[in-house]
Design a protein around this motif. Sequence first.
Motif, short mmCIF file in Angstrom:
data_model
loop_
_atom_site.label_atom_id
_atom_site.label_comp_id
_atom_site.label_asym_id
_atom_site.label_seq_id
_atom_site.Cartn_x
_atom_site.Cartn_y
_atom_site.Cartn_z
N LEU A 415 57.18 95.90 55.94
CA LEU A 415 57.09 96.39 57.32
C LEU A 415 58.25 95.82 58.14
O LEU A 415 58.40 94.59 58.20
CB LEU A 415 55.77 95.94 57.95
CG LEU A 415 54.49 96.29 57.18
CD1 LEU A 415 53.31 95.49 57.73
CD2 LEU A 415 54.23 97.79 57.27
N VAL A 417 59.75 94.87 61.66
CA VAL A 417 59.05 94.59 62.92
C VAL A 417 59.97 94.54 64.14
O VAL A 417 59.48 94.42 65.26
CB VAL A 417 58.25 93.26 62.83
CG1 VAL A 417 57.28 93.30 61.66
CG2 VAL A 417 59.19 92.06 62.70
N ASN A 418 61.28 94.61 63.96
CA ASN A 418 62.16 94.58 65.15
C ASN A 418 62.88 95.92 65.30
O ASN A 418 63.04 96.67 64.34
CB ASN A 418 63.17 93.44 65.06
CG ASN A 418 64.19 93.61 63.94
OD1 ASN A 418 63.89 94.20 62.91
ND2 ASN A 418 65.38 93.10 64.14
N THR A 428 58.04 91.89 57.41
CA THR A 428 56.93 91.19 56.79
C THR A 428 56.32 92.15 55.78
O THR A 428 56.87 93.23 55.54
CB THR A 428 55.92 90.70 57.86
OG1 THR A 428 54.95 89.89 57.22
CG2 THR A 428 55.24 91.84 58.58
N ARG A 433 50.42 89.88 56.21
CA ARG A 433 49.55 90.07 57.39
C ARG A 433 48.08 89.92 57.00
O ARG A 433 47.26 89.49 57.80
CB ARG A 433 49.81 91.43 58.02
CG ARG A 433 51.11 91.42 58.82
CD ARG A 433 51.16 92.52 59.85
NE ARG A 433 52.30 92.34 60.74
CZ ARG A 433 52.87 93.32 61.41
NH1 ARG A 433 52.43 94.57 61.30
NH2 ARG A 433 53.88 93.06 62.21
N GLU A 468 54.79 85.95 65.86
CA GLU A 468 54.53 86.17 64.43
C GLU A 468 55.71 85.59 63.63
O GLU A 468 56.86 85.79 63.99
CB GLU A 468 54.41 87.68 64.14
CG GLU A 468 54.11 87.97 62.67
CD GLU A 468 53.97 89.47 62.36
OE1 GLU A 468 54.45 90.31 63.16
OE2 GLU A 468 53.38 89.78 61.31
N VAL A 470 58.06 85.82 60.69
CA VAL A 470 58.51 86.94 59.85
C VAL A 470 59.75 86.52 59.07
O VAL A 470 60.35 85.49 59.34
CB VAL A 470 58.85 88.19 60.72
CG1 VAL A 470 57.61 88.72 61.42
CG2 VAL A 470 59.95 87.86 61.73
#
Length: 503
Positions: A415, A417-418, A428, A433, A468, A470
């Motif tokens: 995944l 995330v940014n 991640t 998760r 989070e 990561v």
Amino acid sequence: MSDSTRRASRPVDPPAARVASPAPTPTDRARVWAAMAEEAEAFAAAARERPVMPDASAVTPTALRTWLAHRYAFDAPVPLAEVVADAMRRLRDGTVHVTSPRYFGLFNPSVREAGVLADALAALYNPQLAAWSHAPAACEIERHTLRRLAALLGLDADATHATFTTGGAESNLSAVLAALAHHFPTSATTGIAGLGVRPALYLSAEGHHSFVKAARMAGLGTDALRPVPTTDRLTLDPTALAACIDADRRAGWHPLMVIGTAGTTGAGVVDPLGALADVAAACGAWFHVDAAWGGMAAFVPRLRPVLAGVERADSVTWDAHKGLSVPMGAGMFFCRHPHAVARAFAITTSYMPPAGGTDTVDPYATTAQWSRRAIGLKLFLALAELGVDGYGALIDRQARVAEHIRDALRGAGWLVVNETPLPVVCFTHPDIRAGRLATADVLRGVYERRRVWVSDVVVGQASPAGGERVLRACVTSMWSDATDVACLLDELEAVRRDAARQR
Ligand SMILES: *Cc1c(COP(=O)(O)O)cnc(C)c1O
């Protein structure tokens, strides 16, 4: 002339060194330089095969200290060729190779030959750039180069003070000192104690921690750093910023500086610079843009729009040794208030050479450094070699390789995330998760295998969703290509499968 005067004016031979090493002959010297050139070739040629990290079981503090203690007590001289060969081997084996195309790391770039040559030239002539009159050529080379880069940022080169620094940390400190001198003209004399108000700096939690040091070094204290919440996209929230400033003003704070980050160190996002410029203007604060890494977007027409608003900055930090593939340390500081800079750093002495004229500035009197090496020569050589478009093409390519990493990660079930067009990817895995896999285990596995390097980071501490931890892969090498991305994915997947098997 009398006999005694004649004797006194004769050149004096230095006393013979007690344990003289035979001076290197021209042949010896040529051999050392040839060995250097050979190493440069060999190092580049094996960039992909060589482990990106040292062997942690062999390169230990004890092993290194034992080697140094035994070989280099510094009692007896060692022939230059021998120590150079030894240093080469130890550095090659004992370094995280940030120049590797498989180093997806912190903002440490691969380096172009031009940069290596420039640093060697700077060492050879050792020009002293403290005073313009001591190093006219190097000073003008730097000025010329910086003017071109100022123009790329959309700044008026004629009205901008620009200087090379040791890096972003010095540039950010220079910005704080210039802002103080601008807002409080007597502060250079009275210090912070004489201000009667408490200056505040506004920066998002994703901003760079060099401002923590800058706040301390400027005497403001870290309380002056006012935390501003970020949005879900990890950018500084201008509405929240305006509210913070309002509340602080009522509590006696003076809004000294609003800091926008163009390319955050963790997630590579760019704050909404135009909106921040508006908020800064509305409250009279200095607007600083920390584009230490993200400034490289200025070279790429396709990416340049992410920097929109930087041209309104009172000052800008931009590192050549981050996104522009030159060796450390080469930062840049741009400021549209030369008078404030002059006030912050002005100095006169009886021993420094007099100023060159009204059209030149002495770096020791306009910057934090005193003695100064020819920092900008490496950027000048690289820029001259590539041209602006050539430079842009390399940076654009790095951004496209990062796109490729995003696609490959998603394709393998990871995944991303940014959200940024700049070449850093935070990611991640659903298993992480869900608590079935730890980010730390992935990193440990990757580091044990030594074929690629990635880091981890906590992003979003001050965002609505919370922080989070990561993984983070940044394309810092202009040589990284699809085979390196494939290697990265292979490594991550191998480590993930290993971890799953061990459960
Ligand atoms: C790296 C970085 C700095 C510090 O720069 P140095 O060159 O390491 O001193 C400052 N700001 C940002 C956003 C950075 O990424």
